[in-house]
Scaffold this motif. Structure first.
Motif: not given
Ligand code: NAP
Length: 199
Positions: A5-11, A32-34, A63-65, A110-112, A155-158
Protein backbone atom coordinates in the motif's frame (compact mmCIF):
# COMPACT_ATOMS: atom_id res chain seq x y z
CA UNK A 1 -1.94 -12.08 -0.86
CA UNK A 2 1.14 -9.95 -0.52
CA UNK A 3 -0.03 -6.35 -0.93
CA UNK A 4 1.95 -3.12 -0.95
CA UNK A 5 0.00 0.00 0.00
CA UNK A 6 1.83 3.07 -1.29
CA UNK A 7 0.67 5.95 0.90
CA UNK A 8 -0.28 3.43 3.55
CA UNK A 9 0.47 5.82 6.42
CA UNK A 10 -2.06 8.44 5.23
CA UNK A 11 -5.74 8.97 6.08
CA UNK A 12 -7.09 6.67 3.35
CA UNK A 13 -4.06 4.38 3.28
CA UNK A 14 -4.13 3.58 6.99
CA UNK A 15 -7.83 2.63 6.72
CA UNK A 16 -6.99 0.37 3.77
CA UNK A 17 -4.11 -1.24 5.69
CA UNK A 18 -6.40 -1.78 8.70
CA UNK A 19 -8.97 -3.52 6.49
CA UNK A 20 -6.47 -5.78 4.71
CA UNK A 21 -4.01 -6.76 7.40
CA UNK A 22 -5.99 -9.56 9.07
CA UNK A 23 -6.14 -11.62 5.88
CA UNK A 24 -3.15 -10.45 3.86
CA UNK A 25 0.54 -9.71 4.17
CA UNK A 26 0.56 -5.92 3.92
CA UNK A 27 3.62 -3.78 3.28
CA UNK A 28 3.10 -0.13 4.18
CA UNK A 29 5.08 2.13 1.85
CA UNK A 30 5.31 5.89 2.04
CA UNK A 31 7.70 8.74 1.36
CA UNK A 32 9.07 9.20 4.87
CA UNK A 33 7.87 6.38 7.16
CA UNK A 34 6.25 2.93 7.01
CA UNK A 35 7.82 -0.47 6.30
CA UNK A 36 9.33 0.75 3.04
CA UNK A 37 10.24 4.23 1.79
CA UNK A 38 9.40 5.09 -1.83
CA UNK A 39 8.95 8.34 -3.71
CA UNK A 40 6.42 7.96 -6.54
CA UNK A 41 7.82 11.07 -8.26
CA UNK A 42 11.11 9.21 -8.83
CA UNK A 43 11.39 6.44 -11.45
CA UNK A 44 14.56 5.22 -9.75
CA UNK A 45 12.75 4.92 -6.42
CA UNK A 46 9.76 3.07 -7.94
CA UNK A 47 12.03 0.58 -9.75
CA UNK A 48 14.00 0.02 -6.57
CA UNK A 49 10.80 -0.69 -4.66
CA UNK A 50 9.75 -3.42 -7.08
CA UNK A 51 13.26 -4.92 -6.95
CA UNK A 52 13.33 -4.81 -3.15
CA UNK A 53 9.79 -6.18 -2.72
CA UNK A 54 9.50 -9.32 -4.87
CA UNK A 55 6.44 -11.55 -5.21
CA UNK A 56 3.82 -8.77 -4.90
CA UNK A 57 0.20 -9.72 -5.72
CA UNK A 58 -1.42 -6.32 -5.40
CA UNK A 59 -0.28 -2.71 -5.49
CA UNK A 60 -2.60 -0.16 -3.92
CA UNK A 61 -1.79 3.52 -4.31
CA UNK A 62 -3.46 5.87 -1.82
CA UNK A 63 -1.20 8.80 -2.53
CA UNK A 64 -0.71 11.64 -4.96
CA UNK A 65 -0.25 15.31 -4.24
CA UNK A 66 -1.98 18.25 -5.98
CA UNK A 67 -1.95 22.01 -5.55
CA UNK A 68 -5.29 23.59 -4.64
CA UNK A 69 -5.61 27.12 -5.99
CA UNK A 70 -7.79 29.53 -7.98
CA UNK A 71 -7.51 28.94 -11.71
CA UNK A 72 -6.57 32.58 -12.44
CA UNK A 73 -3.62 32.29 -10.06
CA UNK A 74 -2.60 28.69 -10.84
CA UNK A 75 0.89 28.67 -12.31
CA UNK A 76 2.20 25.96 -14.62
CA UNK A 77 4.75 25.17 -11.92
CA UNK A 78 2.04 24.63 -9.30
CA UNK A 79 0.11 22.50 -11.80
CA UNK A 80 3.20 20.31 -12.25
CA UNK A 81 2.73 19.04 -8.67
CA UNK A 82 -0.39 17.09 -9.62
CA UNK A 83 1.12 15.99 -12.93
CA UNK A 84 4.33 14.73 -11.34
CA UNK A 85 2.75 13.13 -8.27
CA UNK A 86 -0.92 12.20 -8.54
CA UNK A 87 -0.94 11.54 -12.30
CA UNK A 88 2.54 10.42 -13.40
CA UNK A 89 3.53 9.00 -10.02
CA UNK A 90 0.55 6.65 -9.94
CA UNK A 91 0.75 5.81 -13.65
CA UNK A 92 4.46 5.00 -13.28
CA UNK A 93 3.67 2.59 -10.44
CA UNK A 94 1.74 0.66 -13.10
CA UNK A 95 4.07 1.14 -16.10
CA UNK A 96 7.02 -0.17 -14.11
CA UNK A 97 5.12 -2.53 -11.85
CA UNK A 98 3.47 -4.46 -14.71
CA UNK A 99 6.87 -6.07 -15.33
CA UNK A 100 7.36 -7.10 -11.71
CA UNK A 101 4.14 -8.07 -9.92
CA UNK A 102 2.82 -11.63 -9.90
CA UNK A 103 0.67 -13.09 -12.67
CA UNK A 104 -3.00 -12.37 -11.93
CA UNK A 105 -2.00 -9.46 -9.71
CA UNK A 106 -3.70 -6.09 -9.50
CA UNK A 107 -3.20 -2.35 -9.30
CA UNK A 108 -5.61 0.01 -7.55
CA UNK A 109 -5.08 3.74 -7.95
CA UNK A 110 -6.75 6.78 -6.40
CA UNK A 111 -8.66 9.62 -8.08
CA UNK A 112 -11.28 11.81 -6.36
CA UNK A 113 -14.77 13.25 -6.63
CA UNK A 114 -13.59 16.55 -8.14
CA UNK A 115 -13.19 14.84 -11.51
CA UNK A 116 -17.02 14.54 -11.64
CA UNK A 117 -18.19 17.28 -9.29
CA UNK A 118 -16.01 20.40 -9.60
CA UNK A 119 -15.04 22.60 -6.67
CA UNK A 120 -13.37 26.01 -6.61
CA UNK A 121 -9.57 25.75 -6.54
CA UNK A 122 -9.80 22.12 -7.72
CA UNK A 123 -8.89 22.24 -11.42
CA UNK A 124 -5.35 20.89 -11.05
CA UNK A 125 -6.40 17.96 -8.87
CA UNK A 126 -9.41 17.31 -11.13
CA UNK A 127 -7.08 17.17 -14.15
CA UNK A 128 -4.97 14.51 -12.47
CA UNK A 129 -8.00 12.57 -11.20
CA UNK A 130 -9.57 12.44 -14.67
CA UNK A 131 -6.27 11.41 -16.20
CA UNK A 132 -5.80 8.59 -13.71
CA UNK A 133 -9.35 7.31 -14.26
CA UNK A 134 -9.01 7.37 -18.05
CA UNK A 135 -5.62 5.68 -17.89
CA UNK A 136 -7.06 2.89 -15.74
CA UNK A 137 -9.97 2.18 -18.10
CA UNK A 138 -7.63 2.05 -21.06
CA UNK A 139 -4.80 0.13 -19.41
CA UNK A 140 -7.24 -2.57 -18.26
CA UNK A 141 -7.80 -3.79 -21.82
CA UNK A 142 -4.07 -4.12 -22.52
CA UNK A 143 -2.50 -5.43 -19.34
CA UNK A 144 -0.87 -8.83 -19.85
CA UNK A 145 -0.49 -11.94 -17.62
CA UNK A 146 -4.02 -11.61 -16.18
CA UNK A 147 -3.14 -8.37 -14.42
CA UNK A 148 -6.09 -6.21 -13.35
CA UNK A 149 -6.41 -2.48 -12.65
CA UNK A 150 -9.09 -0.31 -11.02
CA UNK A 151 -9.32 3.16 -9.51
CA UNK A 152 -11.13 4.38 -6.42
CA UNK A 153 -12.60 7.88 -6.59
CA UNK A 154 -13.57 8.94 -3.06
CA UNK A 155 -15.76 11.81 -1.91
CA UNK A 156 -14.15 13.97 0.77
CA UNK A 157 -13.61 11.85 3.87
CA UNK A 158 -15.25 12.50 7.23
CA UNK A 159 -11.76 12.05 8.71
CA UNK A 160 -10.43 14.84 6.44
CA UNK A 161 -13.20 17.38 7.05
CA UNK A 162 -11.00 19.58 9.20
CA UNK A 163 -8.37 19.70 6.47
CA UNK A 164 -10.54 19.88 3.34
CA UNK A 165 -14.11 20.61 4.55
CA UNK A 166 -13.96 24.28 3.54
CA UNK A 167 -13.39 23.25 -0.09
CA UNK A 168 -16.33 20.82 -0.10
CA UNK A 169 -19.32 22.79 1.25
CA UNK A 170 -22.53 20.84 0.68
CA UNK A 171 -20.79 17.55 -0.11
CA UNK A 172 -21.66 14.46 1.91
CA UNK A 173 -18.42 13.17 3.47
CA UNK A 174 -17.85 9.41 3.51
CA UNK A 175 -16.00 7.38 6.13
CA UNK A 176 -12.49 6.09 5.55
CA UNK A 177 -13.81 2.62 6.30
CA UNK A 178 -16.36 2.81 3.46
CA UNK A 179 -13.69 4.10 1.06
CA UNK A 180 -11.32 1.32 2.16
CA UNK A 181 -13.92 -1.27 1.13
CA UNK A 182 -13.58 -0.14 -2.49
CA UNK A 183 -9.84 -0.88 -2.39
CA UNK A 184 -10.60 -4.28 -0.86
CA UNK A 185 -13.12 -4.99 -3.63
CA UNK A 186 -10.54 -4.07 -6.24
CA UNK A 187 -7.63 -6.07 -4.81
CA UNK A 188 -9.51 -9.13 -3.55
CA UNK A 189 -12.16 -9.26 -6.30
CA UNK A 190 -12.04 -10.07 -9.99
CA UNK A 191 -13.10 -6.85 -11.70
CA UNK A 192 -10.88 -4.75 -13.94
CA UNK A 193 -11.12 -1.35 -15.62
CA UNK A 194 -13.55 -0.12 -12.98
CA UNK A 195 -13.88 3.34 -11.47
CA UNK A 196 -15.27 2.84 -7.96
CA UNK A 197 -17.02 6.09 -7.09
CA UNK A 198 -17.50 6.23 -3.32
CA UNK A 199 -19.75 9.29 -3.25
N1 NAP B 1 -8.70 12.63 2.22
C1 NAP B 1 -9.71 12.86 1.41
O1 NAP B 1 -10.77 13.38 1.81
C2 NAP B 1 -9.60 12.47 -0.04
C3 NAP B 1 -10.75 12.44 -0.84
C4 NAP B 1 -10.65 12.08 -2.19
C5 NAP B 1 -9.41 11.73 -2.72
N2 NAP B 1 -8.30 11.77 -1.90
C6 NAP B 1 -7.03 11.42 -2.51
O2 NAP B 1 -6.52 10.28 -1.86
C7 NAP B 1 -5.09 10.33 -1.82
C8 NAP B 1 -4.64 10.17 -0.38
O3 NAP B 1 -5.26 11.17 0.40
P1 NAP B 1 -5.06 11.21 2.00
O4 NAP B 1 -5.96 12.29 2.51
O5 NAP B 1 -5.17 9.84 2.56
O6 NAP B 1 -3.55 11.74 2.06
P2 NAP B 1 -2.57 11.85 3.32
O7 NAP B 1 -3.28 11.56 4.60
O8 NAP B 1 -1.88 13.17 3.18
O9 NAP B 1 -1.51 10.68 3.06
C9 NAP B 1 -0.67 10.71 1.95
C10 NAP B 1 0.17 9.45 1.93
O10 NAP B 1 0.98 9.48 0.74
C11 NAP B 1 2.36 9.41 1.11
N3 NAP B 1 3.14 10.19 0.14
C12 NAP B 1 3.16 11.51 -0.06
N4 NAP B 1 3.97 11.83 -1.07
C13 NAP B 1 4.50 10.66 -1.53
C14 NAP B 1 5.42 10.32 -2.54
N5 NAP B 1 5.96 11.25 -3.35
N6 NAP B 1 5.75 9.02 -2.72
C15 NAP B 1 5.20 8.06 -1.94
N7 NAP B 1 4.32 8.32 -0.95
C16 NAP B 1 3.99 9.61 -0.74
C17 NAP B 1 2.41 9.96 2.50
O11 NAP B 1 3.61 9.52 3.13
P3 NAP B 1 4.51 10.50 4.01
O12 NAP B 1 3.65 10.97 5.14
O13 NAP B 1 5.64 9.63 4.42
O14 NAP B 1 4.92 11.64 3.10
C18 NAP B 1 1.15 9.34 3.10
O15 NAP B 1 1.36 7.99 3.38
C19 NAP B 1 -4.70 11.67 -2.47
O16 NAP B 1 -4.44 11.45 -3.83
C20 NAP B 1 -5.97 12.49 -2.33
O17 NAP B 1 -6.09 13.48 -3.33
C21 NAP B 1 -8.38 12.12 -0.60
Amino acid sequence: MKIVVVGGTGTIGSAVVEKLKSEHEVIVASKSTGDYKVDITSLVSIKQMYKDLPDIDAVISTTGASHFGNLNELTPEQNEIAIESKLKGQVNLVLIGQNYINEGGSFTLTAGIMMDDPILKGSSAAMANGGVASFVKSAAIELQRGLRINVVSPNVLKESEEKYGAFFKGFNPVTADKVANAYLKSAAGAQTGQVYRVY
